[in-house]
Design a protein around this motif. Structure first.
Motif, PDB file in Angstrom:
ATOM      1  N   SER A 196     -10.695  14.558 -15.461  1.00 23.32           N
ATOM      2  CA  SER A 196     -11.417  14.333 -14.205  1.00 23.32           C
ATOM      3  C   SER A 196     -12.714  15.121 -14.060  1.00 23.32           C
ATOM      4  CB  SER A 196     -10.494  14.654 -13.034  1.00 23.32           C
ATOM      5  OG  SER A 196      -9.306  13.900 -13.138  1.00 23.32           O
ATOM      6  N   LEU A 197     -12.836  16.291 -14.686  1.00 26.50           N
ATOM      7  CA  LEU A 197     -14.082  17.051 -14.561  1.00 26.50           C
ATOM      8  C   LEU A 197     -15.251  16.240 -15.100  1.00 26.50           C
ATOM      9  CD1 LEU A 197     -12.900  20.613 -15.624  1.00 26.50           C
ATOM     10  CD2 LEU A 197     -13.856  20.005 -13.390  1.00 26.50           C
ATOM     11  N   ALA A 198     -15.028  15.510 -16.179  1.00 26.38           N
ATOM     12  CA  ALA A 198     -16.097  14.733 -16.802  1.00 26.38           C
ATOM     13  C   ALA A 198     -16.123  13.295 -16.303  1.00 26.38           C
ATOM     14  CB  ALA A 198     -15.929  14.749 -18.318  1.00 26.38           C
ATOM     15  N   ALA A 199     -14.932  12.712 -16.093  1.00 27.45           N
ATOM     16  CA  ALA A 199     -14.877  11.302 -15.704  1.00 27.45           C
ATOM     17  C   ALA A 199     -15.131  11.133 -14.215  1.00 27.45           C
ATOM     18  CB  ALA A 199     -13.513  10.708 -16.063  1.00 27.45           C
ATOM     19  N   GLY A 200     -14.815  12.157 -13.430  1.00 31.03           N
ATOM     20  CA  GLY A 200     -14.854  12.021 -11.977  1.00 31.03           C
ATOM     21  C   GLY A 200     -13.458  11.762 -11.457  1.00 31.03           C
ATOM     22  N   HIS A 201     -13.322  11.838 -10.140  1.00 29.05           N
ATOM     23  CA  HIS A 201     -11.982  11.764  -9.553  1.00 29.05           C
ATOM     24  C   HIS A 201     -11.994  10.962  -8.250  1.00 29.05           C
ATOM     25  CE1 HIS A 201      -8.143  12.780  -7.966  1.00 29.05           C
ATOM     26  NE2 HIS A 201      -8.508  13.831  -7.259  1.00 29.05           N
ATOM     27  N   PRO A 202     -12.001   9.614  -8.357  1.00 29.43           N
ATOM     28  CA  PRO A 202     -11.810   8.807  -7.147  1.00 29.43           C
ATOM     29  C   PRO A 202     -10.319   8.898  -6.811  1.00 29.43           C
ATOM     30  CG  PRO A 202     -12.404   7.436  -9.054  1.00 29.43           C
ATOM     31  CD  PRO A 202     -12.064   8.786  -9.568  1.00 29.43           C
ATOM     32  N   PHE A 203      -9.995   9.755  -5.856  1.00 31.34           N
ATOM     33  CA  PHE A 203      -8.631  10.265  -5.640  1.00 31.34           C
ATOM     34  C   PHE A 203      -7.496   9.333  -6.070  1.00 31.34           C
ATOM     35  CE2 PHE A 203     -11.370  11.865  -2.055  1.00 31.34           C
ATOM     36  CZ  PHE A 203     -11.659  13.076  -2.650  1.00 31.34           C
ATOM     37  N   ALA A 204      -7.342   8.206  -5.379  1.00 33.28           N
ATOM     38  CA  ALA A 204      -6.173   7.357  -5.622  1.00 33.28           C
ATOM     39  C   ALA A 204      -6.246   6.610  -6.954  1.00 33.28           C
ATOM     40  CB  ALA A 204      -5.993   6.372  -4.474  1.00 33.28           C
ATOM     41  N   ALA A 205      -7.394   6.607  -7.613  1.00 35.26           N
ATOM     42  CA  ALA A 205      -7.533   5.864  -8.867  1.00 35.26           C
ATOM     43  C   ALA A 205      -7.157   6.697 -10.088  1.00 35.26           C
ATOM     44  CB  ALA A 205      -8.974   5.351  -9.018  1.00 35.26           C
ATOM     45  N   THR A 206      -7.082   8.015  -9.909  1.00 34.87           N
ATOM     46  CA  THR A 206      -6.923   8.903 -11.062  1.00 34.87           C
ATOM     47  C   THR A 206      -5.609   8.677 -11.820  1.00 34.87           C
ATOM     48  OG1 THR A 206      -8.469  10.568 -10.273  1.00 34.87           O
ATOM     49  CG2 THR A 206      -6.677  11.354 -11.687  1.00 34.87           C
TER      50      THR A 206
ATOM     51  N   ASP B  81       0.856  -1.178   0.000  1.00 36.83           N
ATOM     52  CA  ASP B  81       0.000   0.000   0.000  1.00 36.83           C
ATOM     53  C   ASP B  81       0.890   1.225   0.000  1.00 36.83           C
ATOM     54  OD1 ASP B  81      -2.213  -1.670   0.343  1.00 36.83           O
ATOM     55  OD2 ASP B  81      -3.208  -0.156   1.566  1.00 36.83           O
ATOM     56  N   LEU B  82       0.650   2.118  -0.920  1.00 34.01           N
ATOM     57  CA  LEU B  82       1.348   3.386  -0.816  1.00 34.01           C
ATOM     58  C   LEU B  82       0.349   4.511  -1.009  1.00 34.01           C
ATOM     59  CD1 LEU B  82       1.839   4.447  -3.900  1.00 34.01           C
ATOM     60  CD2 LEU B  82       3.787   2.962  -3.806  1.00 34.01           C
ATOM     61  N   ALA B  83       0.735   5.704  -0.587  1.00 38.03           N
ATOM     62  CA  ALA B  83      -0.212   6.805  -0.613  1.00 38.03           C
ATOM     63  C   ALA B  83       0.501   8.103  -0.908  1.00 38.03           C
ATOM     64  CB  ALA B  83      -0.931   6.910   0.727  1.00 38.03           C
ATOM     65  N   GLN B  84      -0.032   8.874  -1.857  1.00 36.08           N
ATOM     66  CA  GLN B  84       0.436  10.218  -2.111  1.00 36.08           C
ATOM     67  C   GLN B  84      -0.768  11.029  -2.583  1.00 36.08           C
ATOM     68  OE1 GLN B  84       3.369  11.112  -5.267  1.00 36.08           O
ATOM     69  NE2 GLN B  84       4.706  11.771  -3.581  1.00 36.08           N
ATOM     70  N   ALA B  85      -1.810  10.965  -1.741  1.00 33.75           N
ATOM     71  CA  ALA B  85      -3.058  11.669  -2.020  1.00 33.75           C
ATOM     72  C   ALA B  85      -3.510  11.390  -3.460  1.00 33.75           C
ATOM     73  CB  ALA B  85      -2.907  13.160  -1.736  1.00 33.75           C
ATOM     74  N   CYS B  86      -3.862  12.414  -4.209  1.00 29.74           N
ATOM     75  CA  CYS B  86      -4.448  12.210  -5.539  1.00 29.74           C
ATOM     76  C   CYS B  86      -3.450  11.655  -6.543  1.00 29.74           C
ATOM     77  CB  CYS B  86      -5.035  13.516  -6.049  1.00 29.74           C
ATOM     78  SG  CYS B  86      -6.174  14.220  -4.858  1.00 29.74           S
ATOM     79  N   ALA B  87      -2.167  11.664  -6.200  1.00 25.76           N
ATOM     80  CA  ALA B  87      -1.152  11.139  -7.114  1.00 25.76           C
ATOM     81  C   ALA B  87      -0.810   9.676  -6.810  1.00 25.76           C
ATOM     82  CB  ALA B  87       0.107  11.996  -7.039  1.00 25.76           C
ATOM     83  N   THR B  88      -1.552   9.057  -5.900  1.00 23.37           N
ATOM     84  CA  THR B  88      -1.197   7.725  -5.398  1.00 23.37           C
ATOM     85  C   THR B  88      -0.868   6.713  -6.501  1.00 23.37           C
ATOM     86  OG1 THR B  88      -2.417   8.003  -3.339  1.00 23.37           O
ATOM     87  CG2 THR B  88      -2.072   5.739  -4.089  1.00 23.37           C
ATOM     88  N   SER B  89      -1.783   6.517  -7.440  1.00 24.58           N
ATOM     89  CA  SER B  89      -1.529   5.430  -8.379  1.00 24.58           C
ATOM     90  C   SER B  89      -0.549   5.836  -9.479  1.00 24.58           C
ATOM     91  CB  SER B  89      -2.824   4.851  -8.964  1.00 24.58           C
ATOM     92  OG  SER B  89      -3.654   5.843  -9.494  1.00 24.58           O
TER      93      SER B  89
ATOM     94  N   ILE C  93      -3.433  16.754 -18.079  1.00 22.40           N
ATOM     95  CA  ILE C  93      -3.340  17.443 -16.791  1.00 22.40           C
ATOM     96  C   ILE C  93      -4.605  17.161 -15.994  1.00 22.40           C
ATOM     97  CG2 ILE C  93      -3.015  19.654 -15.610  1.00 22.40           C
ATOM     98  CD1 ILE C  93      -1.671  20.719 -18.138  1.00 22.40           C
ATOM     99  N   HIS C  94      -4.411  16.544 -14.834  1.00 18.84           N
ATOM    100  CA  HIS C  94      -5.547  16.190 -13.971  1.00 18.84           C
ATOM    101  C   HIS C  94      -6.357  17.432 -13.632  1.00 18.84           C
ATOM    102  CE1 HIS C  94      -7.884  15.196 -10.519  1.00 18.84           C
ATOM    103  NE2 HIS C  94      -7.047  15.711  -9.647  1.00 18.84           N
ATOM    104  N   GLU C  95      -7.673  17.339 -13.871  1.00 19.60           N
ATOM    105  CA  GLU C  95      -8.567  18.462 -13.629  1.00 19.60           C
ATOM    106  C   GLU C  95      -9.175  18.379 -12.236  1.00 19.60           C
ATOM    107  OE1 GLU C  95     -10.084  18.623 -18.307  1.00 19.60           O
ATOM    108  OE2 GLU C  95     -11.192  17.483 -16.811  1.00 19.60           O
ATOM    109  N   ALA C  96      -8.386  18.687 -11.210  1.00 18.09           N
ATOM    110  CA  ALA C  96      -8.960  18.746  -9.861  1.00 18.09           C
ATOM    111  C   ALA C  96     -10.069  19.778  -9.882  1.00 18.09           C
ATOM    112  CB  ALA C  96      -7.887  19.123  -8.858  1.00 18.09           C
ATOM    113  N   PHE C  97      -9.746  20.919 -10.431  1.00 17.96           N
ATOM    114  CA  PHE C  97     -10.695  22.004 -10.725  1.00 17.96           C
ATOM    115  C   PHE C  97     -10.270  22.525 -12.094  1.00 17.96           C
ATOM    116  CE2 PHE C  97      -9.854  21.820  -6.216  1.00 17.96           C
ATOM    117  CZ  PHE C  97     -11.107  21.804  -5.640  1.00 17.96           C
TER     118      PHE C  97
END
Lengths: 288, 425
Positions: B375-385, B85-93, B330-334
């Motif tokens: 992500s704006l259209a697909a959604g953003h399950p944080f660690a899956a993005t 298991d590793l974690a780096q918030a939204c950049a995890t995967s 570029i990940h669309e957090a916002f």
């Protein structure tokens, strides 16, 4: 054999109450089994209930349902038959002694299913009279699942019945490598999702009335938990035979183990010391 | 002999859905197992022992301390496949992709799966700090009076469950509130944000209708398509929404911000040799990656601006400019996050003072940006993005042809940013 086509899956609680209320005066084995097949067609599976069932039994939530879930779908037809006035045995005291089911292919929760159950195989058992509920599930005309649930009505064996067909194989007691802790309310949890509301699993009073010190877990929960232990290693098409040798009291701690052999699996749930088996199972992939 | 190189074979994810909807009853482990099972089925990995599976979740229950390993044990993979298991918030995967690629490059492993999951529906609920202290005291109490004293100290207010906060621990601001500060600082307009949002939905809808996701998504629990996607959204519809961050004068709305999402994604990363031996496709090579962090706590830099630093460093190390890339993801957090990054790279002042460059990095050609939606259209399950973006980009590069290059950039909580380069095999 007459078909009784029911408009919807019958209400288990109502049928259990009816069966309990009409326990007296049933004829026993000489009355013979009702010559009917109970059928419900085009049954939609409830995703919410499946999610609860998967959670309680330890299955991962998938689109594919488990073989034991398919048994649960047919269970209301069993209680419906047992509640009929022409069913020969009173419900209290009837024991689920073994189970066998075949899944011919994976079944999806989105499939609409035709369920049928009939009682058959009245036979002499050393502790009374045995009978089977034979169930089938079809999806769009295709047989996808078949189950055979053997019950024992304890009492005097009746003359003239054929001896019960016995699975002659020696089920090995597999050495347990895992400890399962079954909480006191597991019977209530499983009753909610399986609709098997037999009070022997949920009420200490009812359990005591039947000579048990505490409630016991449903055999089909243990069966399901054993299949769940195989996760994705379970083949797509298989037969599983299960023997219930001793009821598991709640709460309790039991031991579970499984061993692969010849492409299949032997499984056992035993006492924590491993000396007495509660449930033994054998899973064999179907040859394609 | 040259060092082994990691290649992306392919990916698999479940369709993403809004929190509390179709996957409300699915746990993080259910979702992650579903993503792994689909990947295993796509590439015939059943019964195989892989080098390692690395992944994680941002919102994680304590019972899931070994989430990835448990998902492996529940999957059709050989149970002797290790996991971490590793974690780096939204950049995890995406970090998991880097981790496995580095292990492959050093010859430590030959194959791996990078994955991530988040379920806002399965978020752990925590008790209040007062109740937690009381329960610990109760546990430690040895005498009945001591136990009763501990119980007596519980007040009704202590019993309210605490939903996990999505605020930054050091600033107490939510991610949206942080971005609102950056949005204002860079003068990003509402119109520009809504335009980017419409473009994301239209691009994702087109990609779905073209069958782009047939090779990347497996239906789950009856869901066959991303449910956050609004193909018919428009500037007019978005203009009707009220701002949710940045006060009444704010420009950020529920439309141009990502929704809380349930989903899981996985990507198969192996050495070229392993892919050849197992007759698996090689979509794209993992080239390089860079992680940056910024000091956002006292307002030195915006919380989500770290990619604005990671990308230029990555480009410089590889001697590349934006023009060398065919796709820029570029990940669309916002919407405003993406636009702030683009603005920073176009700013002479930012690039010279903050990045130490001699001139502005330059503009990103919008025709190359998030070509199949993000992500704006697909959604953003944080660690899956990260796994979603890696698999999608690899598939786009494969279609574009050998030698084509793609850039991924993801901002993450804690003021971090991760960027990576892939190149078609």
């Amino acid at each position: 054999m007459a078909l009784v086509v029911l408009p919807a899956v019958p209400d288990v609680k109502a049928d259990l109450l009816k069966a309990l209320g009409t326990s007296f005066g049933r004829k026993g084995a000489p009355g013979g089994l009702p010559e009917v097949t109970a059928v419900v067609r085009d049954v939609t599976q409830d995703r919410e209930r499946l999610a609860g069932y998967d959670r309680v039994c330890g299955f991962r939530l998938r689109d594919q349902v488990s073989a034991t879930w398919l048994h649960v779908l047919t269970f209301p037809l069993q209680t419906h038959l047992m509640a009929r006035r022409d069913f020969p045995f009173p419900l209290p005291g009837v024991l689920h002694v073994s189970n066998s089911m075949t899944q011919y292919r994976p079944v999806l929760v989105s499939e609409r299913l035709d369920l049928s159950v009939r009682a058959a195989d009245l036979a002499a058992h050393r502790r009374g009279v045995a009978f089977d509920f034979l169930a089938e599930i079809h999806s769009a005309g295709e047989l996808v699942w078949q189950g055979s649930t053997r019950y024992l009505a304890p009492g005097a064996p009746m003359d003239g019945l054929p001896p019960v067909s016995v699975d002659e194989r020696d089920f090995p007691v597999v050495e347990g490598t895992r400890v399962w802790r079954l909480p006191a309310d597991l019977g209530r949890q499983y009753a909610r999702v399986s609709k098997d509301a037999n009070p022997i699993h949920t009420s200490t009073l009812a359990a005591k009335a039947l000579g048990l010190p505490r409630t016991i877990i449903h055999g089909m929960w243990t069966h399901a938990a054993m299949l769940a232990a195989l996760d994705q290693r379970l083949p797509d098409a298989f037969t599983v035979d299960v023997r219930f040798t001793k009821p598991v009291l709640l709460p309790s701690k039991v031991r579970f183990g499984q061993r692969a052999e010849d492409g299949g699996w032997w499984q056992a749930v035993t006492t924590v010391d491993g000396l007495k088996p509660f449930v033994l199972a054998h899973i064999q992939p179907l040859k394609s | 002999m040259s060092a082994p190189r990691a290649v992306i074979v392919g990916g698999n994810r479940v369709p993403f859905v809004k929190m509390g909807t179709a996957y409300a009853k699915a746990s993080a482990q259910d979702l992650l197992t579903a993503a792994l099972d689909g990947l295993v089925a796509r590439y015939g990995l059943a019964g195989q022992r892989l080098g390692e599976v690395a992944g994680g979740a941002v919102l994680k229950h304590t019972r899931d301390f070994n989430l990835t390993r448990e998902a492996v044990l529940g999957s059709a993979l050989d149970p002797s496949t290790p996991a971490c298991d590793l974690a780096q918030a939204c950049a995890t995967s995406l970090e998991a992709v880097i981790y496995l690629s580095n292990k492959i490059a050093t010859g430590q492993i030959q194959s791996g799966i990078a994955c991530g999951v988040d379920s806002t529906s399965d978020a752990p609920i925590v008790v209040t700090e007062q109740l937690r202290q009381t329960l610990l005291a109760l546990n430690a109490a040895r005498t009945l009076p001591a136990k009763l004293a501990a119980l007596a100290s519980i007040r009704p207010a202590h019993l309210a469950p605490q939903a996990p906060a999505v605020t930054e621990p050091r600033t107490g601001l939510s991610m949206g509130e942080h971005q609102a500060l950056t949005t204002k600082a860079w003068g990003i307009t509402r119109e520009a944000q809504d335009e980017l949002t419409v473009a994301s939905h239209q691009a994702l809808a087109r990609a779905w209708s073209e069958g782009f996701f047939d090779e990347l998504v497996t239906p789950y629990l009856g869901v066959t398509i991303d449910k956050i996607l609004r193909p018919d959204t428009s500037m007019e519809k978005l203009a009707a929404l009220k701002p949710v961050f940045g006060g009444p004068e704010g420009t950020m709305t529920a439309g141009n911000s990502t929704a809380l999402t349930d989903g899981a994604a996985a990507v198969l990363v192996v050495s070229e040799e392993w892919a050849d031996i197992h007759h698996l496709p090689k979509l794209a090579r993992f080239v390089d990656a860079e992680v940056a962090a910024v000091d956002y706590v006292d307002g030195e830099e915006g919380l989500l601006m770290a990619p604005a630093y990671a990308v230029p460093r990555l480009l410089a190390r590889n001697g590349l400019t934006f023009d060398d890339f065919d796709f820029i993801e570029i990940h669309e957090a916002f919407a405003a996050t993406v636009l702030s990054h683009l603005a920073a790279w176009e700013s002479e002042e930012f690039c010279t003072t903050k990045l130490g460059l001699t001139h502005a990095l330059g503009a990103v050609d919008r025709a190359k940006l998030n070509v199949n939606g993000s992500s704006l259209a697909a959604g953003h399950p944080f660690a899956a993005t990260g796994a979603r973006m890696t698999a999608s980009l690899a598939a786009m590069l494969k279609a574009k042809g050998p030698g084509s290059k793609g850039l991924i950039s993801i901002c993450a909580a804690g003021g971090q940013g991760v960027a990576a380069i892939l190149e078609a095999v």
